[in-house]
Every structure is written in C-alpha cells, then in structure tokens.
Design a protein around this motif. Sequence first.
Motif, PDB file in Angstrom:
ATOM      1  N   LEU A   7       0.827  -1.210   0.000  1.00  0.00           N
ATOM      2  CA  LEU A   7       0.000   0.000   0.000  1.00  0.00           C
ATOM      3  C   LEU A   7       0.858   1.255   0.000  1.00  0.00           C
ATOM      4  CD1 LEU A   7      -2.757  -1.082   2.557  1.00  0.00           C
ATOM      5  CD2 LEU A   7      -3.051  -0.759   0.090  1.00  0.00           C
ATOM      6  N   PHE A   8       1.966   1.201   0.729  1.00  0.00           N
ATOM      7  CA  PHE A   8       2.905   2.328   0.772  1.00  0.00           C
ATOM      8  C   PHE A   8       3.391   2.660  -0.633  1.00  0.00           C
ATOM      9  CE2 PHE A   8       7.459   3.511   0.880  1.00  0.00           C
ATOM     10  CZ  PHE A   8       7.384   4.727   1.563  1.00  0.00           C
ATOM     11  N   PHE A   9       3.870   1.660  -1.353  1.00  0.00           N
ATOM     12  CA  PHE A   9       4.410   1.914  -2.680  1.00  0.00           C
ATOM     13  C   PHE A   9       3.316   2.232  -3.699  1.00  0.00           C
ATOM     14  CE2 PHE A   9       8.138  -0.330  -0.931  1.00  0.00           C
ATOM     15  CZ  PHE A   9       9.132   0.558  -1.330  1.00  0.00           C
ATOM     16  N   LYS A  10       2.116   1.776  -3.447  1.00  0.00           N
ATOM     17  CA  LYS A  10       1.021   2.041  -4.389  1.00  0.00           C
ATOM     18  C   LYS A  10       0.425   3.428  -4.214  1.00  0.00           C
ATOM     19  CE  LYS A  10      -3.370   0.150  -6.094  1.00  0.00           C
ATOM     20  NZ  LYS A  10      -4.332  -0.966  -6.008  1.00  0.00           N
ATOM     21  N   LEU A  20      13.917   4.280   1.950  1.00  0.00           N
ATOM     22  CA  LEU A  20      14.378   3.351   2.985  1.00  0.00           C
ATOM     23  C   LEU A  20      13.299   2.330   3.329  1.00  0.00           C
ATOM     24  CD1 LEU A  20      16.881   2.807   4.658  1.00  0.00           C
ATOM     25  CD2 LEU A  20      16.027   4.412   6.386  1.00  0.00           C
ATOM     26  N   ALA A  21      12.054   2.769   3.362  1.00  0.00           N
ATOM     27  CA  ALA A  21      10.887   1.877   3.476  1.00  0.00           C
ATOM     28  C   ALA A  21      10.927   0.958   4.689  1.00  0.00           C
ATOM     29  CB  ALA A  21      10.700   1.068   2.188  1.00  0.00           C
ATOM     30  N   ILE A  22      11.368   1.486   5.823  1.00  0.00           N
ATOM     31  CA  ILE A  22      11.219   0.743   7.074  1.00  0.00           C
ATOM     32  C   ILE A  22       9.790   0.963   7.561  1.00  0.00           C
ATOM     33  CG2 ILE A  22      12.156   0.349   9.385  1.00  0.00           C
ATOM     34  CD1 ILE A  22      14.469   2.141   8.687  1.00  0.00           C
ATOM     35  N   CYS A  23       9.142  -0.088   7.982  1.00  0.00           N
ATOM     36  CA  CYS A  23       7.802   0.044   8.548  1.00  0.00           C
ATOM     37  C   CYS A  23       7.955   0.324  10.041  1.00  0.00           C
ATOM     38  CB  CYS A  23       7.003  -1.232   8.323  1.00  0.00           C
ATOM     39  SG  CYS A  23       5.305  -1.102   8.928  1.00  0.00           S
ATOM     40  N   ILE A  24       7.810   1.590  10.421  1.00  0.00           N
ATOM     41  CA  ILE A  24       7.999   1.996  11.811  1.00  0.00           C
ATOM     42  C   ILE A  24       6.716   1.721  12.601  1.00  0.00           C
ATOM     43  CG2 ILE A  24       8.499   3.924  13.361  1.00  0.00           C
ATOM     44  CD1 ILE A  24      10.880   3.018  11.652  1.00  0.00           C
ATOM     45  N   VAL A 346      28.996   1.901   3.933  1.00  0.00           N
ATOM     46  CA  VAL A 346      28.938   2.182   5.367  1.00  0.00           C
ATOM     47  C   VAL A 346      27.494   2.316   5.832  1.00  0.00           C
ATOM     48  CG1 VAL A 346      29.617   3.792   7.196  1.00  0.00           C
ATOM     49  CG2 VAL A 346      31.213   3.291   5.322  1.00  0.00           C
ATOM     50  N   VAL A 347      26.680   3.027   5.051  1.00  0.00           N
ATOM     51  CA  VAL A 347      25.277   3.225   5.419  1.00  0.00           C
ATOM     52  C   VAL A 347      24.545   1.891   5.511  1.00  0.00           C
ATOM     53  CG1 VAL A 347      23.063   4.190   4.648  1.00  0.00           C
ATOM     54  CG2 VAL A 347      25.138   5.586   4.537  1.00  0.00           C
ATOM     55  N   LYS A 348      24.751   1.012   4.529  1.00  0.00           N
ATOM     56  CA  LYS A 348      24.083  -0.294   4.534  1.00  0.00           C
ATOM     57  C   LYS A 348      24.559  -1.167   5.684  1.00  0.00           C
ATOM     58  CE  LYS A 348      23.061  -0.451  -0.427  1.00  0.00           C
ATOM     59  NZ  LYS A 348      23.386  -1.091  -1.734  1.00  0.00           N
ATOM     60  N   HIS A 349      25.863  -1.129   5.946  1.00  0.00           N
ATOM     61  CA  HIS A 349      26.392  -1.905   7.072  1.00  0.00           C
ATOM     62  C   HIS A 349      25.768  -1.430   8.386  1.00  0.00           C
ATOM     63  CE1 HIS A 349      29.269  -4.102   9.562  1.00  0.00           C
ATOM     64  NE2 HIS A 349      29.403  -2.997  10.276  1.00  0.00           N
ATOM     65  N   CYS A 350      25.711  -0.128   8.577  1.00  0.00           N
ATOM     66  CA  CYS A 350      25.131   0.418   9.806  1.00  0.00           C
ATOM     67  C   CYS A 350      23.647   0.076   9.902  1.00  0.00           C
ATOM     68  CB  CYS A 350      25.347   1.931   9.866  1.00  0.00           C
ATOM     69  SG  CYS A 350      27.052   2.400  10.225  1.00  0.00           S
ATOM     70  N   GLY A 354      21.554  -1.953  12.862  1.00  0.00           N
ATOM     71  CA  GLY A 354      20.585  -1.209  13.655  1.00  0.00           C
ATOM     72  C   GLY A 354      20.958   0.230  13.942  1.00  0.00           C
ATOM     73  N   ILE A 355      21.602   0.889  12.963  1.00  0.00           N
ATOM     74  CA  ILE A 355      21.956   2.306  13.094  1.00  0.00           C
ATOM     75  C   ILE A 355      21.531   3.016  11.820  1.00  0.00           C
ATOM     76  CG2 ILE A 355      23.814   3.991  13.351  1.00  0.00           C
ATOM     77  CD1 ILE A 355      25.439   1.794  14.760  1.00  0.00           C
ATOM     78  N   LEU A 356      20.820   4.134  11.963  1.00  0.00           N
ATOM     79  CA  LEU A 356      20.404   4.930  10.811  1.00  0.00           C
ATOM     80  C   LEU A 356      21.344   6.107  10.626  1.00  0.00           C
ATOM     81  CD1 LEU A 356      16.523   5.062  11.298  1.00  0.00           C
ATOM     82  CD2 LEU A 356      17.858   3.457   9.918  1.00  0.00           C
ATOM     83  N   ILE A 357      22.057   6.126   9.500  1.00  0.00           N
ATOM     84  CA  ILE A 357      22.855   7.274   9.086  1.00  0.00           C
ATOM     85  C   ILE A 357      22.475   7.577   7.641  1.00  0.00           C
ATOM     86  CG2 ILE A 357      24.722   6.836  10.718  1.00  0.00           C
ATOM     87  CD1 ILE A 357      26.314   5.566   8.448  1.00  0.00           C
TER      88      ILE A 357
END
Length: 392
Positions: A7-10, A20-24, A346-350, A354-357
């Motif tokens: 639904l988000f993408f639609k 990023l599409a994390i479901c918070i 680096v961003v993907k590794h973090c 569990g770290i958002l940069i």
Amino acid sequence: MLPLRELFFKHVAQTSNSPLAICITKAEGEYLYDENNKAYLDCISGISVSNIGHQRKEIIEAIKSQAERYLHTMVYGEHIQNPQVLLAKKLSELTGNFLDNVYFVNSGAEAIDAAIKLARHFTGKKQIISCKDAYHGSTIGAMSLMNQKQYFDSYGPFLQDVDYIEFNNEDSLSKITEQTAAVFVELVQSEVGYIPIKESFLKSLKRICLTNNVLLIFDEIQTGIGRTGKFFAFEHFKVFPDILVLAKALGGGLPLGAIVTSKKIMSVFSYNPSLGHLTTFGGNPLSCAASLAAIDYIEKNNLLNEVASKEDYFRKKLPSKHFIEIRGKGLMIALQLNSFDEVQKVVKHCFNEGILIDWFLFNDKAIRLAPPLTINYEQIDYVCKTIERAFI
C-alpha cells in the motif's frame, strides 16, 4: 487488504527510486522500531528534527493537554491562543529579546518564502543574495536561493534578482550593495556536508550588510534549537541577524516553522496591503504546545551542556584514518569519503547493525551524523565501532 508495504508503494508519493521503506511501529528515546521490533539507533534525527529523541512523555502530555482544550480556531494571527503567545515570548527571550516578534508558519521552506517577502517589502528593494551550495527548502521561492540548479532546473523559472556569494570567501562580499534587500546564510551549510561558517567571514558579512542597509537573515532551520550546543548557532559568534528562520526541531516532532525579527520589520506584513502574509495552519496550537515542552525539556535536562563534549567524543572515537575529513559543529558531523559507493557501503552496514545514518543532498560522498542531543557515550561508542567495522 494489501500488506502495508505494498500500500505504501502504491499510494504514497515517492520522492526517490529507493526509499528506505522501514515500517515503523513505534519510537522511544533514541530508537525507532520496525514491525519485527528491530531497534534502530536514530543518528539522523529525522534530518535534525528529533533533537530530544522520540516520544518524550513531557511532549506527549503537552500535546494531550492542548488537544483537550482546542485545535484549530482561525487563520494565524486573528485569535489569541495561549501556546502561540507563550512560545513567541519564549523565542524572543532566547534571543535576549533582541528579536521580539514572531510569525509562525508550518515549515522551513514556508518560513524562507515569508522571509523573502518580508525583506523585499521592508527594504523596498528586490535583490536577494544567498550563498553557493546553500540549501533552503523545496518551494519555488526557497529553491531560487540555491545555485545547485542541476537538481531543480525542470521546475523553473525561478525568482529573478537573486545572486550568490561564495560561502566563507570574504572577497565575494563585494556583490552586496545598496541595491540588495537581504542576504540569506546558513551558519553551518547543511546539504553540502556540514561546513561551518568562519567567524571572520560572518563578521565581515554583518559589517557590509550594516554599511549598505541590507537585512541579514540566518537560516537556522537545521542548526537551531540546540543542534550546535547553543539554542541558536549565532550565539557562538555574538553576531545577531535581522531575521532568524527556524523550523525542524522547533516543533518538538510536530510541523512548525517561524521567522523571528523586530516588531518594526515584522509590522510591514500588516499594511500596504493589510493581511500581506497569511497562513491557515501556521502556529497550530498542538505544534506550539509541543515546541514549548521541547524547549523546556532541553533546559531542564541541561542538554546543551554536553553537546560539545559529545562532538569531541565522536571525533575521538571515529576511525579517522578512513575519512578525508571529519567536519561539522556540535552534533552535526560529516564524514567525507572518496565515493558514493563507499558511503553506501557504510550506510548499509550500519543499517544492518541497527543504526540509521545518511548522506547529503549536494554531497553524496559524505556521511551524515546528526543524532538526538540525548545520545549517550555508550551509544556513541557503538556507532563509531560499527562504522569502523564497515571498512573491514
């Protein structure tokens, strides 16, 4: 019903090809949580919005209390609303009452547009000067102040009578003349990768503006409300603006922007014509109540006192050998690398740890670190060690 992600993408408008599409599902303190209850240490603070972290009970209680009284009543400036009045008074006090009048809006870009109008009307002049590599927002007015037109050309034409000086280059200040209405400047250029202003440049800029009767406008949308270790970054230099632009962290997590200036300057919005600037939802009482609570939280918990030491700790613990430069001010830290591929690695590794940069709009070769002011030293250690492991 389709899964929430589909639904988000639609149905939700996308502004990039790879959100990023994390479901918070919840947030608390310095962390965001997804549908699997995985915690993410938020080291970008919603792009310098969540300066005191997430879901502080003091903010929630202030919002609930105001919601029980009233929500929207009338377009801004017509009714006396307690949260608006008290917040305007507080912001004036935080400037030392040097700037004593506030106009509340909904966002930073809207505040920039309002400041352009105000400067042109007050001075009777049309030319606006901004800095190369600045970022001021995404409305047509705000985009007109940015020279990075390759990002925005398809949206033109932009405002006329706009010119650009080079940030931190005093020789370029000769472009400011008696024909200039105002100069807009960030005290840390944000989207090119957290470049702090030089004190000598700022003082020369102030001097030439005074000489030519030009309004000096500080865009503190990202630097304001404690991000650099002072409520406003200009406090580090004791150089005052004629107009101060605020947003992001100002709302305590809710939408809120403001221009803060003198009553003399602000008064021109009320004549020739009257109602010269209008906003329906600016200064929403819920947002103002949240803002007051957030400012109070910063003061009561002395959050500004440790910003400089936390910056120093980051700089000490970060793996400097991997970076071309580590720069910034307060908890606005940029890690300059050689390529976007390195940044993505680096961003993907973090993210996986569990770290958002993040990176920057005008500099995708640098990593953005802008955690809540409440981040503790143990969390800083974890961030720095995780970044180090990304290079192994």
